[in-house]
Design an enzyme around this catalytic site. Structure first.
Site, PDB file in Angstrom:
ATOM      1  N   ALA A  88       0.824  -1.220   0.000  1.00  0.00           N
ATOM      2  CA  ALA A  88       0.000   0.000   0.000  1.00  0.00           C
ATOM      3  C   ALA A  88       0.852   1.263   0.000  1.00  0.00           C
ATOM      4  O   ALA A  88       0.329   2.363   0.125  1.00  0.00           O
ATOM      5  CB  ALA A  88      -0.937  -0.008   1.205  1.00  0.00           C
ATOM      6  N   GLY A  89       2.155   1.110  -0.155  1.00  0.00           N
ATOM      7  CA  GLY A  89       3.050   2.272  -0.175  1.00  0.00           C
ATOM      8  C   GLY A  89       3.113   2.894  -1.564  1.00  0.00           C
ATOM      9  O   GLY A  89       2.424   2.469  -2.498  1.00  0.00           O
ATOM     10  N   ILE A 102       5.647   3.009  -3.805  1.00  0.00           N
ATOM     11  CA  ILE A 102       6.180   2.151  -4.878  1.00  0.00           C
ATOM     12  C   ILE A 102       5.169   1.056  -5.198  1.00  0.00           C
ATOM     13  O   ILE A 102       4.909   0.758  -6.372  1.00  0.00           O
ATOM     14  CB  ILE A 102       7.556   1.556  -4.486  1.00  0.00           C
ATOM     15  CG1 ILE A 102       8.582   2.681  -4.341  1.00  0.00           C
ATOM     16  CG2 ILE A 102       8.024   0.540  -5.527  1.00  0.00           C
ATOM     17  CD1 ILE A 102       9.952   2.233  -3.863  1.00  0.00           C
ATOM     18  N   GLN A 137      11.139 -11.818   7.482  1.00  0.00           N
ATOM     19  CA  GLN A 137      10.683 -12.132   6.116  1.00  0.00           C
ATOM     20  C   GLN A 137      11.550 -13.215   5.476  1.00  0.00           C
ATOM     21  O   GLN A 137      11.044 -14.069   4.749  1.00  0.00           O
ATOM     22  CB  GLN A 137      10.636 -10.849   5.283  1.00  0.00           C
ATOM     23  CG  GLN A 137       9.570  -9.897   5.858  1.00  0.00           C
ATOM     24  CD  GLN A 137       9.269  -8.699   4.993  1.00  0.00           C
ATOM     25  OE1 GLN A 137       9.902  -8.486   3.966  1.00  0.00           O
ATOM     26  NE2 GLN A 137       8.306  -7.904   5.403  1.00  0.00           N
ATOM     27  N   ASP A 171      19.548   2.790 -10.333  1.00  0.00           N
ATOM     28  CA  ASP A 171      20.819   3.494 -10.532  1.00  0.00           C
ATOM     29  C   ASP A 171      21.315   3.276 -11.969  1.00  0.00           C
ATOM     30  O   ASP A 171      21.807   4.187 -12.620  1.00  0.00           O
ATOM     31  CB  ASP A 171      21.841   2.975  -9.515  1.00  0.00           C
ATOM     32  CG  ASP A 171      21.234   2.940  -8.122  1.00  0.00           C
ATOM     33  OD1 ASP A 171      20.897   4.012  -7.612  1.00  0.00           O
ATOM     34  OD2 ASP A 171      21.038   1.840  -7.577  1.00  0.00           O
ATOM     35  N   VAL A 180      13.934  -4.239  -2.527  1.00  0.00           N
ATOM     36  CA  VAL A 180      13.899  -2.827  -2.919  1.00  0.00           C
ATOM     37  C   VAL A 180      14.046  -1.934  -1.688  1.00  0.00           C
ATOM     38  O   VAL A 180      14.709  -0.904  -1.713  1.00  0.00           O
ATOM     39  CB  VAL A 180      12.572  -2.514  -3.660  1.00  0.00           C
ATOM     40  CG1 VAL A 180      12.456  -1.031  -3.977  1.00  0.00           C
ATOM     41  CG2 VAL A 180      12.456  -3.340  -4.939  1.00  0.00           C
ATOM     42  N   HIS A 218      23.451   0.073  -3.245  1.00  0.00           N
ATOM     43  CA  HIS A 218      22.454   1.057  -3.661  1.00  0.00           C
ATOM     44  C   HIS A 218      22.464   2.187  -2.639  1.00  0.00           C
ATOM     45  O   HIS A 218      21.732   2.163  -1.653  1.00  0.00           O
ATOM     46  CB  HIS A 218      21.052   0.450  -3.777  1.00  0.00           C
ATOM     47  CG  HIS A 218      20.003   1.517  -3.904  1.00  0.00           C
ATOM     48  ND1 HIS A 218      19.916   2.307  -5.017  1.00  0.00           N
ATOM     49  CD2 HIS A 218      19.078   1.982  -3.044  1.00  0.00           C
ATOM     50  CE1 HIS A 218      18.959   3.202  -4.842  1.00  0.00           C
ATOM     51  NE2 HIS A 218      18.437   3.025  -3.644  1.00  0.00           N
TER      52      HIS A 218
HETATM   53  P1  NAI Z   1       6.307   4.082   1.511  1.00  0.00           P
HETATM   54  O1  NAI Z   1       6.589   4.513   2.912  1.00  0.00           O
HETATM   55  O2  NAI Z   1       5.392   4.876   0.649  1.00  0.00           O
HETATM   56  O3  NAI Z   1       5.735   2.596   1.542  1.00  0.00           O
HETATM   57  C1  NAI Z   1       6.279   1.575   2.304  1.00  0.00           C
HETATM   58  C2  NAI Z   1       5.150   0.652   2.700  1.00  0.00           C
HETATM   59  O4  NAI Z   1       5.717  -0.459   3.347  1.00  0.00           O
HETATM   60  C3  NAI Z   1       4.184   1.305   3.689  1.00  0.00           C
HETATM   61  O5  NAI Z   1       2.858   1.168   3.208  1.00  0.00           O
HETATM   62  C4  NAI Z   1       4.401   0.508   4.979  1.00  0.00           C
HETATM   63  O6  NAI Z   1       3.197   0.354   5.725  1.00  0.00           O
HETATM   64  C5  NAI Z   1       4.906  -0.809   4.432  1.00  0.00           C
HETATM   65  N1  NAI Z   1       5.727  -1.589   5.358  1.00  0.00           N
HETATM   66  C6  NAI Z   1       6.657  -1.148   6.233  1.00  0.00           C
HETATM   67  N2  NAI Z   1       7.184  -2.180   6.913  1.00  0.00           N
HETATM   68  C7  NAI Z   1       6.584  -3.287   6.453  1.00  0.00           C
HETATM   69  C8  NAI Z   1       6.694  -4.664   6.775  1.00  0.00           C
HETATM   70  N3  NAI Z   1       7.509  -5.089   7.744  1.00  0.00           N
HETATM   71  N4  NAI Z   1       5.929  -5.541   6.100  1.00  0.00           N
HETATM   72  C9  NAI Z   1       5.079  -5.103   5.143  1.00  0.00           C
HETATM   73  N5  NAI Z   1       4.919  -3.825   4.806  1.00  0.00           N
HETATM   74  C10 NAI Z   1       5.665  -2.934   5.453  1.00  0.00           C
HETATM   75  O7  NAI Z   1       7.733   3.901   0.841  1.00  0.00           O
HETATM   76  P2  NAI Z   1       8.081   3.707  -0.708  1.00  0.00           P
HETATM   77  O8  NAI Z   1       8.304   5.031  -1.327  1.00  0.00           O
HETATM   78  O9  NAI Z   1       7.102   2.773  -1.320  1.00  0.00           O
HETATM   79  O10 NAI Z   1       9.522   3.019  -0.601  1.00  0.00           O
HETATM   80  C11 NAI Z   1       9.664   1.715  -0.072  1.00  0.00           C
HETATM   81  C12 NAI Z   1      11.133   1.400   0.153  1.00  0.00           C
HETATM   82  O11 NAI Z   1      11.852   1.392  -1.071  1.00  0.00           O
HETATM   83  C13 NAI Z   1      11.862   2.408   1.038  1.00  0.00           C
HETATM   84  O12 NAI Z   1      12.710   1.677   1.930  1.00  0.00           O
HETATM   85  C14 NAI Z   1      12.711   3.189   0.069  1.00  0.00           C
HETATM   86  O13 NAI Z   1      13.853   3.730   0.687  1.00  0.00           O
HETATM   87  C15 NAI Z   1      13.073   2.100  -0.911  1.00  0.00           C
HETATM   88  N6  NAI Z   1      13.543   2.549  -2.228  1.00  0.00           N
HETATM   89  C16 NAI Z   1      14.533   1.796  -2.825  1.00  0.00           C
HETATM   90  C17 NAI Z   1      15.016   2.113  -4.064  1.00  0.00           C
HETATM   91  C18 NAI Z   1      16.090   1.292  -4.704  1.00  0.00           C
HETATM   92  O14 NAI Z   1      16.558   1.698  -5.780  1.00  0.00           O
HETATM   93  N7  NAI Z   1      16.532   0.171  -4.165  1.00  0.00           N
HETATM   94  C19 NAI Z   1      14.485   3.288  -4.782  1.00  0.00           C
HETATM   95  C20 NAI Z   1      13.430   3.984  -4.113  1.00  0.00           C
HETATM   96  C21 NAI Z   1      12.981   3.612  -2.866  1.00  0.00           C
END
Ligand code: NAI
Length: 327
Positions: free
Chosen positions: A13-14, A16, A114, A161, A131, A189
């Site tokens: 639900a986030g 991404i 996980q 990247d 991710v 990353h």
């Molecule tokens: P967001 O905060 O919008 O969504 C994250 C979602 O994960 C939230 O809905 C939250 O409730 C849920 N969540 C948190 N802990 C959880 C768990 N233990 N089990 C299940 N769900 C859980 O964040 P967004 O923007 O979607 O980013 C997600 C992650 O991706 C962040 O850690 C961000 O830093 C990372 N990211 C990585 C990139 C990469 O290139 N590797 C690029 C961009 C973001």
């Protein structure tokens, strides 16, 4: 029609998740002939579960012909049950005043749970893409927590990247992104990653020779790619989500369906090549074929590259030692 495969997505639900799930369900990740069952994990909190329910309603409203089923849950063992693909997106974000060390430990808890759940219930061939940040170390933790699954099944996302670097290079050299081959992004990353176009070609010609600007490489290109995430937050007020989801689609698509001989970057457990200690999840060039990736070996590493590769490795080793006591 093929038999449906099970795709688990955490953090569904986030930001991404919202940019990702619809594309998976429409067949962009695994092909327009591959039905999928989406198994979505969110935190147990009421708000997160309600948001997940809303996302599932929208998925339903798209009437995707390839969406063969959906599960929404707060239990990793339900989300990962028989999963063929697992995209671990959900992670603990860095809160105000939170130390990097605390962030690492909080995420270590999540990825230990996980990893254990994947170990217990996922398909033995599950392809895992991490991710959620710190992505490489989270992937390492999940891998270590899943001893009965092959280590090679655990990867982290460097593709964003890689794609960012491709676009910067295409702009600089005034060539099409699609014509650039053999780009590499080494390491973590994080802003320490090392995008390396020494081997890159455009229609067979050396891209480095075409650009012919070593200063631009060190002073503009590498820092621009490294700080792109921060630049997006600054501009948008939110972190990159659509481009991150796009990169996740690219990563899984290529892993599952092949790269046709082209190099892409994946964070994979090191086999010891390039002086990277075995098991460290490090961005390297790979080609994918028949659902397997193969690391491109024996590329020459010059002094500049060695220093850059060691710097990003040092950061990964520091992260690894920060969580070693948990594994
Ligand atoms: P967001 O905060 O919008 O969504 C994250 C979602 O994960 C939230 O809905 C939250 O409730 C849920 N969540 C948190 N802990 C959880 C768990 N233990 N089990 C299940 N769900 C859980 O964040 P967004 O923007 O979607 O980013 C997600 C992650 O991706 C962040 O850690 C961000 O830093 C990372 N990211 C990585 C990139 C990469 O290139 N590797 C690029 C961009 C973001």
């Amino acid at each position: 029609m093929k038999k449906p495969v099970r795709v688990a997505v955490t953090g569904a639900a986030g930001q991404i998740g919202y940019a990702l799930l619809f594309r998976i369900a429409s067949g962009e990740m695994l092909g327009k002939d591959q039905p999928v069952i989406l198994q979505m994990l969110e935190l147990p909190m009421e708000k997160a579960q309600a948001a997940l329910k809303g996302v599932m309603m929208e998925l339903e409203d798209c009437a995707f012909p390839l969406l063969a089923g959906m599960v929404g849950t707060d239990d990793p063992e339900v989300a990962f049950k028989d999963a063929d693909y697992a995209l671990l997106v959900g992670a603990m974000p860095r809160g105000p005043g939170m130390e990097r060390k605390d962030l690492l430990l909080k995420n270590a808890e999540i990825f230990t749970v996980q990893g254990k759940a994947l170990n217990k219930v996922a398909s033995r061939d599950v392809k895992v893409l991490v991710v959620g940040n710190p992505a490489n170390t989270n992937a390492y933790i999940a891998m270590k927590s899943a001893p009965e699954l092959p280590a090679k099944n655990f990867t982290s996302m460097l593709r964003l990247d890689h794609n960012r670097a491709l676009s910067q290079l295409a702009n600089k050299a005034a060539v099409a992104v699609a014509d650039i081959e053999k780009l590499v992004v080494w390491g973590n990353h994080s802003p320490t990653m090392y995008p390396d176009y020494r081997f890159a070609t455009v229609n067979g010609e050396s891209l480095k020779d075409r650009i012919g600007d070593a200063e631009w490489n060190a002073d503009t290109f590498i820092p621009t790619v490294g700080k792109r995430g921060a630049a997006i937050i600054e501009a948008r007020g939110l972190s990159s989500a659509a481009s991150a989801a796009n990169a996740a689609i690219d990563h899984m698509h290529d892993w599952a369906l092949g790269t046709g001989g082209e190099w892409v970057t994946m964070g994979v457990p090191s086999d010891g090549s390039y002086g990277i200690p075995e098991g460290v999840i490090y961005g390297v060039p790979v080609i994918c074929e028949n659902g397997e990736y193969t690391v491109i070996k024996d590329l020459p590493i010059d002094d500049f590259s060695r220093a850059a590769m060691d710097k990003t490795l040092a950061e990964l080793e520091e992260e690894r030692s920060g969580v070693a006591h948990l594994l």
